[in-house]
Design a protein around this motif. Sequence first.
Motif, PDB file in Angstrom:
ATOM      1  N   THR A   1     -28.549   5.747   1.402  1.00 44.86           N
ATOM      2  CA  THR A   1     -27.471   5.114   1.218  1.00 44.86           C
ATOM      3  C   THR A   1     -26.162   5.874   1.578  1.00 44.86           C
ATOM      4  OG1 THR A   1     -27.530   5.869  -1.207  1.00 44.86           O
ATOM      5  CG2 THR A   1     -28.436   3.570  -0.383  1.00 44.86           C
ATOM      6  N   ASP A   2     -26.150   7.322   1.334  1.00 43.98           N
ATOM      7  CA  ASP A   2     -25.090   8.109   1.621  1.00 43.98           C
ATOM      8  C   ASP A   2     -24.776   8.159   3.131  1.00 43.98           C
ATOM      9  OD1 ASP A   2     -24.563   8.711  -0.797  1.00 43.98           O
ATOM     10  OD2 ASP A   2     -25.550  10.655  -0.878  1.00 43.98           O
ATOM     11  N   ARG A   3     -25.835   8.227   3.754  1.00 47.86           N
ATOM     12  CA  ARG A   3     -25.927   8.275   5.414  1.00 47.86           C
ATOM     13  C   ARG A   3     -25.535   6.981   5.944  1.00 47.86           C
ATOM     14  NH1 ARG A   3     -31.159  11.907   7.576  1.00 47.86           N
ATOM     15  NH2 ARG A   3     -30.739  13.692   5.922  1.00 47.86           N
ATOM     16  N   LEU A   4     -25.969   5.813   5.343  1.00 52.37           N
ATOM     17  CA  LEU A   4     -25.220   4.514   5.920  1.00 52.37           C
ATOM     18  C   LEU A   4     -23.913   4.390   5.646  1.00 52.37           C
ATOM     19  CD1 LEU A   4     -28.143   2.327   4.360  1.00 52.37           C
ATOM     20  CD2 LEU A   4     -27.712   2.726   6.809  1.00 52.37           C
ATOM     21  N   ARG A   5     -23.326   4.848   4.337  1.00 53.83           N
ATOM     22  CA  ARG A   5     -21.936   4.882   4.326  1.00 53.83           C
ATOM     23  C   ARG A   5     -21.243   5.643   5.353  1.00 53.83           C
ATOM     24  NH1 ARG A   5     -23.549   5.934  -1.313  1.00 53.83           N
ATOM     25  NH2 ARG A   5     -23.750   3.922  -2.533  1.00 53.83           N
ATOM     26  N   GLU A   6     -21.617   6.673   5.583  1.00 56.02           N
ATOM     27  CA  GLU A   6     -21.105   7.919   6.294  1.00 56.02           C
ATOM     28  C   GLU A   6     -21.134   7.285   7.812  1.00 56.02           C
ATOM     29  OE1 GLU A   6     -23.011  11.509   6.230  1.00 56.02           O
ATOM     30  OE2 GLU A   6     -22.538  11.924   4.387  1.00 56.02           O
ATOM     31  N   ALA A   7     -22.072   6.620   8.210  1.00 56.74           N
ATOM     32  CA  ALA A   7     -22.368   5.885   9.793  1.00 56.74           C
ATOM     33  C   ALA A   7     -21.230   4.600   9.630  1.00 56.74           C
ATOM     34  CB  ALA A   7     -23.483   5.375   9.995  1.00 56.74           C
ATOM     35  N   MET A   8     -21.262   3.753   8.633  1.00 53.87           N
ATOM     36  CA  MET A   8     -20.369   2.949   8.747  1.00 53.87           C
ATOM     37  C   MET A   8     -18.936   3.032   8.730  1.00 53.87           C
ATOM     38  SD  MET A   8     -22.676   0.353   6.586  1.00 53.87           S
ATOM     39  CE  MET A   8     -21.487  -0.931   6.211  1.00 53.87           C
ATOM     40  N   ASP A   9     -18.513   4.246   8.172  1.00 59.46           N
ATOM     41  CA  ASP A   9     -17.006   4.679   8.073  1.00 59.46           C
ATOM     42  C   ASP A   9     -16.550   5.408   9.308  1.00 59.46           C
ATOM     43  OD1 ASP A   9     -16.941   3.680   5.410  1.00 59.46           O
ATOM     44  OD2 ASP A   9     -17.315   5.733   4.424  1.00 59.46           O
ATOM     45  N   THR A  10     -17.321   5.716  10.279  1.00 60.94           N
ATOM     46  CA  THR A  10     -16.739   5.889  11.514  1.00 60.94           C
ATOM     47  C   THR A  10     -16.253   5.287  12.459  1.00 60.94           C
ATOM     48  OG1 THR A  10     -19.009   5.796  12.647  1.00 60.94           O
ATOM     49  CG2 THR A  10     -18.861   7.670  11.719  1.00 60.94           C
ATOM     50  N   THR A  11     -16.305   3.739  12.028  1.00 63.95           N
ATOM     51  CA  THR A  11     -15.454   2.654  12.829  1.00 63.95           C
ATOM     52  C   THR A  11     -14.968   1.781  11.779  1.00 63.95           C
ATOM     53  OG1 THR A  11     -15.988   1.184  14.610  1.00 63.95           O
ATOM     54  CG2 THR A  11     -17.827   1.816  13.271  1.00 63.95           C
ATOM     55  N   THR A  12     -13.994   0.885  12.705  1.00 64.89           N
ATOM     56  CA  THR A  12     -13.466  -0.137  11.840  1.00 64.89           C
ATOM     57  C   THR A  12     -14.045  -1.577  12.626  1.00 64.89           C
ATOM     58  OG1 THR A  12     -11.362  -0.278  12.996  1.00 64.89           O
ATOM     59  CG2 THR A  12     -11.784   0.835  10.922  1.00 64.89           C
ATOM     60  N   ASP A  13     -14.599  -1.221  13.610  1.00 64.72           N
ATOM     61  CA  ASP A  13     -15.141  -2.366  14.474  1.00 64.72           C
ATOM     62  C   ASP A  13     -16.495  -2.998  14.021  1.00 64.72           C
ATOM     63  OD1 ASP A  13     -14.862  -4.252  17.231  1.00 64.72           O
ATOM     64  OD2 ASP A  13     -17.156  -3.460  17.018  1.00 64.72           O
ATOM     65  N   PRO A  14     -16.487  -4.168  13.710  1.00 69.01           N
ATOM     66  CA  PRO A  14     -17.760  -4.977  12.875  1.00 69.01           C
ATOM     67  C   PRO A  14     -18.993  -4.749  13.497  1.00 69.01           C
ATOM     68  CG  PRO A  14     -15.893  -6.225  12.565  1.00 69.01           C
ATOM     69  CD  PRO A  14     -15.318  -5.290  13.608  1.00 69.01           C
ATOM     70  N   ARG A  15     -19.049  -5.174  14.899  1.00 65.79           N
ATOM     71  CA  ARG A  15     -20.259  -4.895  15.595  1.00 65.79           C
ATOM     72  C   ARG A  15     -20.812  -3.323  15.727  1.00 65.79           C
ATOM     73  NH1 ARG A  15     -23.354  -7.844  20.064  1.00 65.79           N
ATOM     74  NH2 ARG A  15     -24.654  -5.992  20.861  1.00 65.79           N
ATOM     75  N   GLN A  16     -19.523  -2.434  15.963  1.00 73.16           N
ATOM     76  CA  GLN A  16     -20.078  -1.003  15.851  1.00 73.16           C
ATOM     77  C   GLN A  16     -20.646  -0.426  14.522  1.00 73.16           C
ATOM     78  OE1 GLN A  16     -16.846   1.207  17.414  1.00 73.16           O
ATOM     79  NE2 GLN A  16     -16.796   0.026  19.244  1.00 73.16           N
ATOM     80  N   MET A  17     -20.013  -0.964  13.477  1.00 68.51           N
ATOM     81  CA  MET A  17     -20.493  -0.946  12.168  1.00 68.51           C
ATOM     82  C   MET A  17     -21.807  -1.218  11.919  1.00 68.51           C
ATOM     83  SD  MET A  17     -17.146  -1.808   9.819  1.00 68.51           S
ATOM     84  CE  MET A  17     -17.812  -1.461   8.220  1.00 68.51           C
ATOM     85  N   LEU A  18     -22.092  -2.266  12.613  1.00 70.32           N
ATOM     86  CA  LEU A  18     -23.614  -3.055  12.425  1.00 70.32           C
ATOM     87  C   LEU A  18     -24.419  -2.062  13.295  1.00 70.32           C
ATOM     88  CD1 LEU A  18     -25.689  -5.113  11.420  1.00 70.32           C
ATOM     89  CD2 LEU A  18     -24.776  -6.491  13.438  1.00 70.32           C
ATOM     90  N   THR A  19     -24.198  -1.788  14.577  1.00 73.78           N
ATOM     91  CA  THR A  19     -25.074  -0.681  15.153  1.00 73.78           C
ATOM     92  C   THR A  19     -25.301   0.612  14.637  1.00 73.78           C
ATOM     93  OG1 THR A  19     -24.221  -1.867  17.177  1.00 73.78           O
ATOM     94  CG2 THR A  19     -24.941   0.329  17.613  1.00 73.78           C
ATOM     95  N   ALA A  20     -24.199   1.183  14.003  1.00 73.22           N
ATOM     96  CA  ALA A  20     -24.270   2.434  13.489  1.00 73.22           C
ATOM     97  C   ALA A  20     -25.346   2.242  12.173  1.00 73.22           C
ATOM     98  CB  ALA A  20     -23.003   3.104  12.905  1.00 73.22           C
ATOM     99  N   ALA A  21     -25.358   1.258  11.514  1.00 74.30           N
ATOM    100  CA  ALA A  21     -26.137   1.111  10.152  1.00 74.30           C
ATOM    101  C   ALA A  21     -27.431   1.055  10.716  1.00 74.30           C
ATOM    102  CB  ALA A  21     -25.547  -0.044   9.538  1.00 74.30           C
ATOM    103  N   VAL A  22     -27.725   0.015  11.695  1.00 75.77           N
ATOM    104  CA  VAL A  22     -28.973   0.003  12.112  1.00 75.77           C
ATOM    105  C   VAL A  22     -29.863   1.254  12.818  1.00 75.77           C
ATOM    106  CG1 VAL A  22     -30.702  -1.187  13.751  1.00 75.77           C
ATOM    107  CG2 VAL A  22     -28.938  -2.575  12.514  1.00 75.77           C
ATOM    108  N   GLU A  23     -29.099   1.765  13.497  1.00 73.78           N
ATOM    109  CA  GLU A  23     -29.536   3.071  14.014  1.00 73.78           C
ATOM    110  C   GLU A  23     -29.794   4.201  12.895  1.00 73.78           C
ATOM    111  OE1 GLU A  23     -26.646   4.048  17.219  1.00 73.78           O
ATOM    112  OE2 GLU A  23     -27.737   2.745  18.572  1.00 73.78           O
ATOM    113  N   THR A  24     -28.813   4.171  12.143  1.00 76.26           N
ATOM    114  CA  THR A  24     -29.020   5.262  11.054  1.00 76.26           C
ATOM    115  C   THR A  24     -30.296   4.927  10.301  1.00 76.26           C
ATOM    116  OG1 THR A  24     -26.747   5.751  10.781  1.00 76.26           O
ATOM    117  CG2 THR A  24     -27.922   6.347   9.110  1.00 76.26           C
ATOM    118  N   TYR A  25     -30.530   3.772   9.994  1.00 76.00           N
ATOM    119  CA  TYR A  25     -31.809   3.476   9.194  1.00 76.00           C
ATOM    120  C   TYR A  25     -32.834   3.686   9.996  1.00 76.00           C
ATOM    121  CZ  TYR A  25     -35.139   0.532   6.431  1.00 76.00           C
ATOM    122  OH  TYR A  25     -36.242   0.126   5.492  1.00 76.00           O
TER     123      TYR A  25
END
Length: 215
Positions: free
Chosen positions: A80-104
Amino acid sequence: MKSETSRRDRRDSRWDEHRRARREQLVDATITAVGRHGAGVGMEEIATAAGTSKAVVYRHFADRSELHVAVCARVAANLTDRLREAMDTTTDPRQMLTAAVETYLAFLEADLELYRFVVQGPPVGHPADSDPIANLSHLVGDQAAALVAVVLEQAGRDPAAARPWGHGLVGLVRSAADWWLQADRPMPRVELAAHLTDLTWAGLSGVVTRKEDNA
């Protein structure tokens, strides 16, 4: 009398801190042992990795079930910490989704045996509802729900659907990831992440078009 009570409380506090630190060390040793011996690691192998005996391990954990729960809690917190960090790297919704999926997916692939260890479920006789990994999907789902809420709010939509949609997205990604691992990763992780992002974003973007766009 108060002074004696205060000294006793300080001693108890120091001993509690020592127990917590020792438990963390044993969790570290368990993760190391899983890396060496696989998800089916035994208590003897765990004790060896900790440089101690099984009796000492059982002094800090009542049984293997309790140790399993502690390892699961560590894994859930790290993810969950890594997911938060990944999603905090951008404010673009699609990029946030991409970052979350790739991190998982990267988190699972980085240590397959540890993932298998935690998802094998609590040992027999241990209540499932007290196992942190049983709630891992809920923790990750809350992160996804936060992402969906942002997308809905940016589109001027009611964010009430964020929680069911967020948890639904996590169920989709987790099922696909489990298939991917069981099938011995028939495609590169990046490719799988792209497919999952395309699918989830296609559904999500279809319901978050700005109201004025539909006018």
